[in-house]
Design an enzyme around this catalytic site. Structure first.
Site, mmCIF file in Angstrom:
data_model
loop_
_atom_site.group_PDB
_atom_site.id
_atom_site.type_symbol
_atom_site.label_atom_id
_atom_site.label_comp_id
_atom_site.label_asym_id
_atom_site.label_seq_id
_atom_site.Cartn_x
_atom_site.Cartn_y
_atom_site.Cartn_z
ATOM 1 C CG ASP A 157 -8.193 -4.747 -2.919
ATOM 2 O OD1 ASP A 157 -7.440 -3.788 -3.164
ATOM 3 O OD2 ASP A 157 -9.441 -4.667 -2.975
ATOM 4 C CG HIS A 190 -2.080 0.948 1.066
ATOM 5 N ND1 HIS A 190 -2.008 2.298 1.285
ATOM 6 C CD2 HIS A 190 -3.345 0.681 0.659
ATOM 7 C CE1 HIS A 190 -3.200 2.835 1.036
ATOM 8 N NE2 HIS A 190 -4.018 1.896 0.653
HETATM 9 C C1 SDX Z 1 -6.199 -0.249 -3.143
HETATM 10 O O1 SDX Z 1 -4.462 4.285 -2.333
HETATM 11 C C2 SDX Z 1 -5.414 3.701 -1.678
HETATM 12 O O2 SDX Z 1 -5.836 4.098 -0.618
HETATM 13 C C3 SDX Z 1 -5.965 2.461 -2.413
HETATM 14 C C4 SDX Z 1 -6.955 1.623 -1.628
HETATM 15 C C5 SDX Z 1 -8.253 2.368 -1.389
HETATM 16 O O3 SDX Z 1 -8.943 2.037 -0.433
HETATM 17 O O4 SDX Z 1 -8.630 3.194 -2.267
HETATM 18 O O5 SDX Z 1 -6.396 1.253 -0.399
HETATM 19 C C6 SDX Z 1 -7.328 0.369 -2.421
HETATM 20 O O6 SDX Z 1 -5.996 0.063 -4.294
HETATM 21 C C7 SDX Z 1 -5.289 -1.195 -2.395
HETATM 22 C C8 SDX Z 1 -4.096 -1.722 -3.288
HETATM 23 C C9 SDX Z 1 -4.626 -2.869 -4.174
HETATM 24 N N1 SDX Z 1 -3.595 -3.270 -5.136
HETATM 25 C C10 SDX Z 1 -2.913 -4.411 -4.998
HETATM 26 O O7 SDX Z 1 -3.029 -5.181 -4.053
HETATM 27 C C11 SDX Z 1 -1.934 -4.691 -6.154
HETATM 28 C C12 SDX Z 1 -0.600 -5.184 -5.587
HETATM 29 N N2 SDX Z 1 0.047 -4.055 -4.866
HETATM 30 C C13 SDX Z 1 1.040 -3.310 -5.622
HETATM 31 O O8 SDX Z 1 0.749 -3.140 -6.973
HETATM 32 C C14 SDX Z 1 1.474 -2.032 -4.855
HETATM 33 O O9 SDX Z 1 1.787 -2.418 -3.574
HETATM 34 C C15 SDX Z 1 0.549 -0.837 -4.797
HETATM 35 C C16 SDX Z 1 0.040 -0.441 -6.125
HETATM 36 C C17 SDX Z 1 -0.604 -1.105 -3.884
HETATM 37 C C18 SDX Z 1 1.342 0.331 -4.199
HETATM 38 O O10 SDX Z 1 2.329 0.628 -5.111
HETATM 39 P P1 SDX Z 1 3.523 1.580 -4.725
HETATM 40 O O11 SDX Z 1 3.325 2.294 -3.459
HETATM 41 O O12 SDX Z 1 3.792 2.366 -5.970
HETATM 42 O O13 SDX Z 1 4.684 0.559 -4.432
HETATM 43 P P2 SDX Z 1 5.947 0.469 -5.286
HETATM 44 O O14 SDX Z 1 5.527 0.010 -6.649
HETATM 45 O O15 SDX Z 1 6.700 1.751 -5.142
HETATM 46 O O16 SDX Z 1 6.717 -0.741 -4.586
HETATM 47 C C19 SDX Z 1 7.829 -0.519 -3.739
HETATM 48 C C20 SDX Z 1 8.599 -1.826 -3.811
HETATM 49 C C21 SDX Z 1 8.995 -2.210 -5.252
HETATM 50 O O17 SDX Z 1 10.128 -3.070 -5.165
HETATM 51 P P3 SDX Z 1 11.628 -2.394 -5.404
HETATM 52 O O18 SDX Z 1 11.530 -1.659 -6.720
HETATM 53 O O19 SDX Z 1 11.855 -1.488 -4.214
HETATM 54 O O20 SDX Z 1 12.550 -3.598 -5.445
HETATM 55 O O21 SDX Z 1 7.753 -2.914 -3.360
HETATM 56 C C22 SDX Z 1 7.526 -3.808 -4.432
HETATM 57 C C23 SDX Z 1 7.843 -3.076 -5.706
HETATM 58 O O22 SDX Z 1 8.233 -4.001 -6.719
HETATM 59 N N3 SDX Z 1 6.108 -4.167 -4.359
HETATM 60 C C24 SDX Z 1 5.650 -5.392 -4.521
HETATM 61 C C25 SDX Z 1 4.271 -5.308 -4.314
HETATM 62 N N4 SDX Z 1 3.940 -4.021 -4.043
HETATM 63 C C26 SDX Z 1 5.075 -3.321 -4.089
HETATM 64 N N5 SDX Z 1 6.282 -6.547 -4.802
HETATM 65 C C27 SDX Z 1 5.477 -7.642 -4.885
HETATM 66 N N6 SDX Z 1 4.141 -7.639 -4.691
HETATM 67 C C28 SDX Z 1 3.512 -6.492 -4.410
HETATM 68 N N7 SDX Z 1 2.179 -6.488 -4.206
#
Ligand code: SDX
Length: 393
Positions: A327, A270
Site C-alpha cells: 500500500d 506486514h
Molecule cells: C495489507 O495480510 C496480508 O497479506 C495483507 C495484504 C494483502 O495483500 O492482502 O498484504 C494487504 O493489508 C497490507 C498491510 C496494510 N496496512 C498498513 O499498512 C497499516 C499499517 N501497518 C500496521 O498496522 C501493521 O504493520 C500490520 C497491520 C500490517 C501488521 O500488523 P501486525 O503483524 O499485527 O504487527 P504488530 O501490530 O504485531 O506490530 C509489531 C510491532 C508493534 O510494536 P511493539 O508492540 O513491538 O513495540 O511493530 C509495530 C507495532 O506497534 N508496528 C508499527 C507498524 N506496524 C507494526 N509501528 C508503526 N507503524 C506501523 N505501520
C-alpha cells in the site's frame, strides 16, 4: 484437508488450512500465483490472464482466453433493476459500502449464483469480475451526478474500466498504453495474497456453503479496514498531511515512534513479509516510470521516498522488521491515473476479486469441507447465579 492443520511460521502466525493458490515466503520476499512468480506476471501478464491463472489454476490457451473474454463481455452490464439500488445510496456514500452492497444484491439478479458444473462456475466468475468493475465505475459516476458510462466491447478490462470511469457523453476517455499498463500491473499485484484478512473472511463464509456473491461481499467489508485495504488511502492522507506542512517527514516518523501518539506509519509493516514486500518494490518502480512517461512530478512521491529513507535508517522500524508494503506506493500510481482517493480501496478490491473467487472455489470443491469454527480461551466470569433485580448490587 477437511480438518484444521496448525502451522507456525515462527512469527506466531499459525496456519489454518491448505491451499494450492498462492505461495508466500515472508523471509525471502517471494510471492507466486499458482507457482508463477509475481515479477513475471506484473511485467508480462494482463489482469484477466492472471485472474484466469488464479481462478482456474493455469495460464489460459488462446481458446480459453477468447471464451472467457466473451463471457466477460456478455456479463458486463448490470440488470436494469439494479439501478434502483444505486439511486437509493446518498451521493456521499463510500464506494466500498456500495461495492459490498451491490455484490451482495447480485445474488438476487444473477442466474449463476447456484451452479453445478464448471461451465456455470466460469460464467459466475466472469460475471462477478465484470460486474465488480461496472459497479465500481457506476458508483463513481453516481457520486459525480453524471450518467453511468456503459462498457465498450472492444476494450480490454483495465482500459474499459478507465473508459467507464472517465468518459463523458461529449468525449470518450482513451487510456495511454503507459496508464493502461500501470493499472493492469496494479490489479495483477493485488490478485491474491494467501490467507490475508479479507480472503480468510471469504473462506470462512464459504465454509458455511454460502454462495460466491455472499462470500465475496463479506470479503469486501473486511478489506475496507484501515489496517488492510484501507491503508492505501491512509498512506496518501499521511503524505498529504506532510505535504501541507503540518509536520515534516522526520517529525511524522518521530511521532510514529512515540507510542503515546498511537500513530502508525501507514503502508509499512506486514504480518508475513519480514524483509520486504516484493509488490512494494515493483510498485515503487512503476510509480517512477508512470510519472516519467506522463512528464509529471508528484510531491507525494518525493515525500514517500523521504519517509521510506528515514524509516529504513531507523532501527525502531528495522528492529521490528517494518518495511514498505503493497500500500505504500500504490496510491501514487492511482493518483497519477486520476483515480480519486476514496476509490483506492475499491481498486484494491477489484484486483483482489480473482483471489477471492479462487479461494471460494477451493473451499467449495474441497471434499468433506467442514465449516470453519475457531475455538477461544474463555476469560469471562466464573460460574454465577441469576439474581432478582431488587437484590442486585
Ligand atoms: C495489507 O495480510 C496480508 O497479506 C495483507 C495484504 C494483502 O495483500 O492482502 O498484504 C494487504 O493489508 C497490507 C498491510 C496494510 N496496512 C498498513 O499498512 C497499516 C499499517 N501497518 C500496521 O498496522 C501493521 O504493520 C500490520 C497491520 C500490517 C501488521 O500488523 P501486525 O503483524 O499485527 O504487527 P504488530 O501490530 O504485531 O506490530 C509489531 C510491532 C508493534 O510494536 P511493539 O508492540 O513491538 O513495540 O511493530 C509495530 C507495532 O506497534 N508496528 C508499527 C507498524 N506496524 C507494526 N509501528 C508503526 N507503524 C506501523 N505501520
Amino acid at each position: 484437508a477437511t480438518g484444521l492443520i496448525t502451522l507456525d511460521d515462527g512469527y506466531g502466525n499459525t496456519g489454518s488450512c491448505e491451499s494450492a493458490i498462492t505461495f508466500i515466503d515472508g523471509e525471502k520476499g517471494i510471492l507466486r500465483y499458482r507457482g508463477v512468480p509475481i515479477e513475471d506476471l506484473a511485467a508480462r501478464s494482463s489482469f484477466i490472464e492472471t485472474a484466469e491463472l488464479l481462478i482456474f489454476g493455469s495460464l489460459p490457451d488462446k481458446e480459453q482466453r477468447d471464451e472467457f473474454r466473451d463471457l466477460l463481455t456478455e456479463n458486463s452490464s448490470l440488470h436494469r433493476d439494479m439501478r434502483k439500488h444505486f439511486d437509493g445510496f446518498p451521493v456521499n456514500a463510500h464506494p466500498m459500502s456500495i461495492l459490498s452492497s451491490m455484490i451482495n444484491a447480485l445474488q438476487s439478479y444473477e442466474p449463476h449464483q447456484e451452479f453445478d458444473d464448471e461451465a456455470g462456475f466460469r460464467r459466475a466468475a466472469a460475471s462477478l469480475l465484470a460486474k465488480t468493475r461496472t459497479i465500481a465505475a457506476a458508483s463513481y459516476k453516481s457520486h459525480l451526478g453524471q450518467p453511468v458510462t456503459y462498457p465498450r466491447y472492444d476494450l480490454p478490462y483495465a482500459e474499459n474500466f478507465l473508459h467507464m470511469m472517465f468518459s463523458v457523453p461529449y468525449r470518450d476517455y482513451e487510456a495511454t498504453p503507459e496508464v493502461a499498463h500501470a493499472l493492469n500491473m496494479f490489479l495483477v499485484l493485488h490478485g491474491d495474497h494467501e490467507q490475508n484478512c479479507s480472503t480468510s473472511t471469504v473462506r470462512m463464509v464459504a465454509s458455511s456453503q454460502a454462495n460466491l456473491f455472499a462470500s465475496v461481499s463479506a470479503g469486501v467489508n473486511a478489506l475496507w479496514g484501515r489496517l488492510h485495504g484501507g491503508a492505501n488511502m491512509a498512506v496518501i492522507e499521511m503524505l498529504e498531511r506532510i505535504n501541507e506542512g503540518d509536520l515534516t517527514a522526520a517529525e511524522y516518523v518521530a511521532k510514529v515512534k512515540d507510542k503515546s501518539s498511537d500513530v502508525k506509519l501507514m503502508g509499512f509493516g506486514h504480518r508475513v513479509y519480514r524483509n520486504f514486500d516484493p509488490r512494494a518494490k515493483i510498485l515503487k518502480e512503476a510509480a517512477d516510470s508512470l510519472l516519467d512517461s506522463m512528464h509529471v512530478t508528484d510531491p507525494l512521491l518525493d515525500i514517500a521516498r523521504e519517509v521510506e529513507q528515514i524509516a529504513l535508517a531507523d532501527d525502531y522500524f528495522t528492529s521490528r522488521r517494518l518495511y514498505p508494503n503493497v500500500d505504500f506506493y500504490s496510491g501514487i500510481i492511482l493518483r497519477a491515473i486520476g483515480i480519486p482517493k476514496d476509490m483506492f480501496t475499491v481498486l484494491f478490491g477489484i484486483g483482489r476479486t480473482p483471489g477471492w473467487i479462487a479461494h471460494w472455489k477451493e473451499v467449495h470443491d474441497n471434499p468433506g469441507q467442514r465449516i470453519y469454527r475457531p475455538r477461544q480461551i474463555y476469560t469471562g466470569e466464573p460460574l454465577s447465579e441469576w439474581v432478582p433485580q431488587g437484590e442486585r448490587p
